[in-house]
Design a protein around this motif. Structure first.
Motif, PDB file in Angstrom:
ATOM      1  N   PRO A  30      33.160  -5.363  -6.990  1.00  0.00           N
ATOM      2  CA  PRO A  30      31.923  -6.116  -6.735  1.00  0.00           C
ATOM      3  C   PRO A  30      31.577  -7.146  -7.817  1.00  0.00           C
ATOM      4  CG  PRO A  30      31.582  -3.797  -6.245  1.00  0.00           C
ATOM      5  CD  PRO A  30      32.951  -3.917  -6.853  1.00  0.00           C
ATOM      6  N   MET A  31      31.938  -6.864  -9.055  1.00  0.00           N
ATOM      7  CA  MET A  31      31.631  -7.817 -10.130  1.00  0.00           C
ATOM      8  C   MET A  31      32.479  -9.086 -10.036  1.00  0.00           C
ATOM      9  SD  MET A  31      31.033  -5.267 -13.419  1.00  0.00           S
ATOM     10  CE  MET A  31      32.080  -6.275 -14.352  1.00  0.00           C
ATOM     11  N   ASN A  32      33.588  -9.040  -9.311  1.00  0.00           N
ATOM     12  CA  ASN A  32      34.498 -10.181  -9.236  1.00  0.00           C
ATOM     13  C   ASN A  32      34.367 -10.995  -7.954  1.00  0.00           C
ATOM     14  OD1 ASN A  32      35.540  -9.302 -11.665  1.00  0.00           O
ATOM     15  ND2 ASN A  32      37.171  -8.143 -10.709  1.00  0.00           N
ATOM     16  N   VAL A  33      33.607 -10.505  -6.983  1.00  0.00           N
ATOM     17  CA  VAL A  33      33.554 -11.130  -5.664  1.00  0.00           C
ATOM     18  C   VAL A  33      33.138 -12.593  -5.738  1.00  0.00           C
ATOM     19  CG1 VAL A  33      32.364 -11.106  -3.430  1.00  0.00           C
ATOM     20  CG2 VAL A  33      33.236  -8.968  -4.407  1.00  0.00           C
ATOM     21  N   ASP A  34      32.024 -12.884  -6.378  1.00  0.00           N
ATOM     22  CA  ASP A  34      31.528 -14.267  -6.422  1.00  0.00           C
ATOM     23  C   ASP A  34      32.526 -15.205  -7.090  1.00  0.00           C
ATOM     24  OD1 ASP A  34      29.182 -13.607  -5.089  1.00  0.00           O
ATOM     25  OD2 ASP A  34      28.069 -13.238  -6.942  1.00  0.00           O
ATOM     26  N   ASP A  35      33.144 -14.745  -8.157  1.00  0.00           N
ATOM     27  CA  ASP A  35      34.127 -15.584  -8.852  1.00  0.00           C
ATOM     28  C   ASP A  35      35.333 -15.877  -7.966  1.00  0.00           C
ATOM     29  OD1 ASP A  35      32.555 -15.652 -11.131  1.00  0.00           O
ATOM     30  OD2 ASP A  35      33.633 -14.015 -12.119  1.00  0.00           O
ATOM     31  N   ILE A  36      35.801 -14.872  -7.256  1.00  0.00           N
ATOM     32  CA  ILE A  36      36.978 -15.054  -6.405  1.00  0.00           C
ATOM     33  C   ILE A  36      36.673 -15.983  -5.239  1.00  0.00           C
ATOM     34  CG2 ILE A  36      38.560 -13.858  -4.840  1.00  0.00           C
ATOM     35  CD1 ILE A  36      38.344 -11.447  -6.840  1.00  0.00           C
ATOM     36  N   VAL A  37      35.518 -15.790  -4.604  1.00  0.00           N
ATOM     37  CA  VAL A  37      35.138 -16.669  -3.499  1.00  0.00           C
ATOM     38  C   VAL A  37      34.968 -18.100  -4.006  1.00  0.00           C
ATOM     39  CG1 VAL A  37      33.339 -17.169  -1.783  1.00  0.00           C
ATOM     40  CG2 VAL A  37      34.125 -14.817  -2.119  1.00  0.00           C
ATOM     41  N   GLY A  38      34.328 -18.246  -5.156  1.00  0.00           N
ATOM     42  CA  GLY A  38      34.163 -19.581  -5.742  1.00  0.00           C
ATOM     43  C   GLY A  38      35.491 -20.238  -6.059  1.00  0.00           C
ATOM     44  N   GLU A  39      36.402 -19.460  -6.625  1.00  0.00           N
ATOM     45  CA  GLU A  39      37.731 -19.990  -6.943  1.00  0.00           C
ATOM     46  C   GLU A  39      38.490 -20.380  -5.681  1.00  0.00           C
ATOM     47  OE1 GLU A  39      41.847 -18.493  -9.099  1.00  0.00           O
ATOM     48  OE2 GLU A  39      39.956 -17.564  -9.701  1.00  0.00           O
ATOM     49  N   ALA A  63      42.350 -16.676  -1.230  1.00  0.00           N
ATOM     50  CA  ALA A  63      41.490 -15.639  -1.804  1.00  0.00           C
ATOM     51  C   ALA A  63      42.332 -14.453  -2.264  1.00  0.00           C
ATOM     52  CB  ALA A  63      40.455 -15.190  -0.785  1.00  0.00           C
ATOM     53  N   ARG A  64      43.327 -14.114  -1.480  1.00  0.00           N
ATOM     54  CA  ARG A  64      44.209 -13.006  -1.856  1.00  0.00           C
ATOM     55  C   ARG A  64      44.925 -13.290  -3.174  1.00  0.00           C
ATOM     56  NH1 ARG A  64      49.647 -11.808  -0.860  1.00  0.00           N
ATOM     57  NH2 ARG A  64      50.060  -9.582  -0.835  1.00  0.00           N
ATOM     58  N   LYS A  65      45.422 -14.503  -3.303  1.00  0.00           N
ATOM     59  CA  LYS A  65      46.097 -14.867  -4.557  1.00  0.00           C
ATOM     60  C   LYS A  65      45.129 -14.834  -5.729  1.00  0.00           C
ATOM     61  CE  LYS A  65      49.525 -17.613  -2.177  1.00  0.00           C
ATOM     62  NZ  LYS A  65      49.851 -18.943  -1.683  1.00  0.00           N
ATOM     63  N   ALA A  66      43.894 -15.291  -5.502  1.00  0.00           N
ATOM     64  CA  ALA A  66      42.884 -15.250  -6.564  1.00  0.00           C
ATOM     65  C   ALA A  66      42.568 -13.804  -6.948  1.00  0.00           C
ATOM     66  CB  ALA A  66      41.613 -15.974  -6.117  1.00  0.00           C
ATOM     67  N   MET A  67      42.521 -12.926  -5.957  1.00  0.00           N
ATOM     68  CA  MET A  67      42.272 -11.517  -6.250  1.00  0.00           C
ATOM     69  C   MET A  67      43.423 -10.911  -7.047  1.00  0.00           C
ATOM     70  SD  MET A  67      40.449  -9.923  -2.887  1.00  0.00           S
ATOM     71  CE  MET A  67      41.359 -10.861  -1.660  1.00  0.00           C
ATOM     72  N   LEU A  68      44.645 -11.246  -6.673  1.00  0.00           N
ATOM     73  CA  LEU A  68      45.791 -10.714  -7.412  1.00  0.00           C
ATOM     74  C   LEU A  68      45.756 -11.173  -8.865  1.00  0.00           C
ATOM     75  CD1 LEU A  68      48.583 -11.059  -4.713  1.00  0.00           C
ATOM     76  CD2 LEU A  68      47.483  -8.962  -5.512  1.00  0.00           C
ATOM     77  N   ASN A  69      45.380 -12.410  -9.069  1.00  0.00           N
ATOM     78  CA  ASN A  69      45.248 -12.901 -10.443  1.00  0.00           C
ATOM     79  C   ASN A  69      44.153 -12.147 -11.182  1.00  0.00           C
ATOM     80  OD1 ASN A  69      47.290 -14.804 -10.284  1.00  0.00           O
ATOM     81  ND2 ASN A  69      45.914 -16.417  -9.593  1.00  0.00           N
ATOM     82  N   SER A  70      43.047 -11.902 -10.503  1.00  0.00           N
ATOM     83  CA  SER A  70      41.928 -11.182 -11.117  1.00  0.00           C
ATOM     84  C   SER A  70      42.304  -9.741 -11.450  1.00  0.00           C
ATOM     85  CB  SER A  70      40.738 -11.210 -10.159  1.00  0.00           C
ATOM     86  OG  SER A  70      39.696 -10.403 -10.622  1.00  0.00           O
ATOM     87  N   GLN A  71      43.086  -9.148 -10.579  1.00  0.00           N
ATOM     88  CA  GLN A  71      43.439  -7.742 -10.761  1.00  0.00           C
ATOM     89  C   GLN A  71      44.452  -7.500 -11.866  1.00  0.00           C
ATOM     90  OE1 GLN A  71      44.622  -6.649  -6.843  1.00  0.00           O
ATOM     91  NE2 GLN A  71      42.532  -6.475  -6.124  1.00  0.00           N
ATOM     92  N   ARG A  72      45.124  -8.522 -12.297  1.00  0.00           N
ATOM     93  CA  ARG A  72      46.088  -8.336 -13.394  1.00  0.00           C
ATOM     94  C   ARG A  72      45.400  -7.824 -14.642  1.00  0.00           C
ATOM     95  NH1 ARG A  72      48.596 -13.330 -11.250  1.00  0.00           N
ATOM     96  NH2 ARG A  72      50.423 -12.602 -10.145  1.00  0.00           N
ATOM     97  N   GLY A  73      44.146  -8.184 -14.811  1.00  0.00           N
ATOM     98  CA  GLY A  73      43.390  -7.723 -15.967  1.00  0.00           C
ATOM     99  C   GLY A  73      42.783  -6.350 -15.773  1.00  0.00           C
ATOM    100  N   MET A  74      42.776  -5.879 -14.531  1.00  0.00           N
ATOM    101  CA  MET A  74      42.191  -4.571 -14.226  1.00  0.00           C
ATOM    102  C   MET A  74      43.301  -3.546 -14.066  1.00  0.00           C
ATOM    103  SD  MET A  74      39.328  -5.888 -11.500  1.00  0.00           S
ATOM    104  CE  MET A  74      38.461  -4.339 -11.398  1.00  0.00           C
TER     105      MET A  74
END
Length: 178
Positions: A30-39, A63-74
């Motif tokens: 949930p903390m990443n949703v707005d950033d991913i949609v914006g990206e 959006a999927r690619k943006a999420m995968l990038n975001s998840q690398r840090g998680m």
């Protein structure tokens, strides 16, 4: 569908924002949703001249690619965080009886089976059930061929059915050929 004006992009944004938001909410923290949609929409703006006639699958893929990038840090195990409390509705397990708890055990079994699936299986099934994408469009989201998507979907259905205890436990939505 090359977009040449800000007004054209605004129309695309308004038409697909809610779908992209739901797509990301089902999968990202949930903390990443707005950033991913914006990206996702920033990428769409930057590549507006390359958008296909139906940008929805392209936006989901972005959006999927943006999420995968975001998840690398998680943590790697949180590759697909799906809100399972909606799973009963999405899989057609709405109670027919007046008693709202009549199918609670079925929904709990489905939630447990869903959580036990690998992230890749959840993704393949979610594109069909929640996003209502055709096999062709789902394959575009995943960056694979239609045949590869169909095979992944078949295998994911089988694994979910096995976790539920029988192939008949799978909803008609999942059993339908797409």
């Amino acid at each position: 569908m090359p977009i040449e004006t800000e007004a054209q992009f605004t129309d695309v944004y308004r038409a697909h924002y809610e779908d992209v938001l739901r797509f990301v909410r089902r999968r990202a923290h949930p903390m990443n949703v707005d950033d991913i949609v914006g990206e996702t929409f920033l990428t769409a703006w930057r590549r507006r001249g390359e958008l296909p006639d139906d940008p929805r699958p392209w936006l989901f893929g972005t959006a999927r690619k943006a999420m995968l990038n975001s998840q690398r840090g998680m943590r790697r195990q949180s590759a697909l965080a799906v809100r399972v409390q909606r799973a009963g509705e999405a899989f057609g397990a709405r109670p027919q009886a007046v008693d709202p708890t009549a199918h609670a055990d079925d929904r709990m079994d489905l939630a447990a089976a869903w959580q036990s699936l690998a992230a890749a299986d959840q993704e393949v099934l979610a594109l069909l059930v929640w996003e209502h994408l055709s096999a062709k469009d789902a394959a575009r989201v995943l960056g694979c061929s239609r045949a590869a998507y169909a095979m992944r979907l078949t295998r994911a259905r089988r694994r979910l059915a096995a976790r539920l205890g029988s192939a008949t436990a799978v909803s008609p939505v999942l059993a339908a050929n797409h």
